[in-house]
Design a protein around this motif. Structure first.
Motif: not given
Length: 185
Positions: A92, A94, A100, A102, A122-124, A127, A143-145, A150
């Motif tokens: 993952g 950014w 983000a 995946a 799920t992109p993240r 984490h 976080t996705m954005t 998440v």
């Protein structure tokens, strides 16, 4: 040197385990800036404390950096987890502001190469990645954005190179920590 001036110098070199290494050097000349001088001294204390921690962790010195291959994708705020076989799982992060990833990749220190592996559902970014006793890796939260945290979690299996969904946390978490307990939980 003028009153209130100082010259701070220090370095830290360590190679830990069979995979990674770090080198930090710091030199700063401070002139008549007592408040800044305190910050500079704090940096030096932090560098020296890191040296002590690395020494206690069984790291050896010195160890130079060497060029290696390039990652398959640029990323920031990713995780990097050393697998049981010595390879490193990078997950993952950014790709650019508010995007983000995946995707994941494996770094092989024996060959100095990066290779794409399975992708998360799920992109993240921001984490955690925790190596489990059975060699799999638990990826949790993040976080996705900038505004969407998440609670979901996924498990990476290095044998298959795939991610699979697992239970979710009770609340979303970002930049949390995760520690594997002695009983494997």
């Amino acid at each position: 040197m003028p009153i209130g001036a100082a010259e701070l110098e220090g370095s830290l070199r360590a190679v830990c385990g069979h995979v990674g290494g770090a080198e930090i050097s710091h030199r700063r000349k401070l002139n008549r800036a007592p408040a800044f001088g305190q910050a500079g001294r704090a940096v030096m204390v932090a560098v020296m404390l890191a040296l002590v921690i690395l020494a206690l962790a069984g790291c050896s010195a010195p160890g130079p950096f060497h060029p290696t291959g390039s990652m398959t994708s640029p990323r920031d705020s990713q995780t990097a987890t050393t697998l049981d076989d010595g390879r490193v799982l990078i997950v993952g992060g950014w790709f650019k502001v508010n995007v983000a990833l995946a995707s994941a990749e494996i770094y092989d220190p024996k060959t100095g190469t990066f290779q794409a592996t399975g992708s998360m559902a799920t992109p993240r970014a921001d984490h955690t990645a925790t190596l489990l006793l059975d060699g799999r890796v638990l990826i949790a939260g993040g976080t996705m954005t900038d505004t969407i945290a998440v609670a979901s979690a996924e498990i990476y299996d290095p044998k298959s190179g795939k991610f699979s969904a697992t239970g979710a946390m009770t609340v979303p978490r970002v930049r949390q920590t995760a520690t594997l307990l002695r009983d494997g939980q």
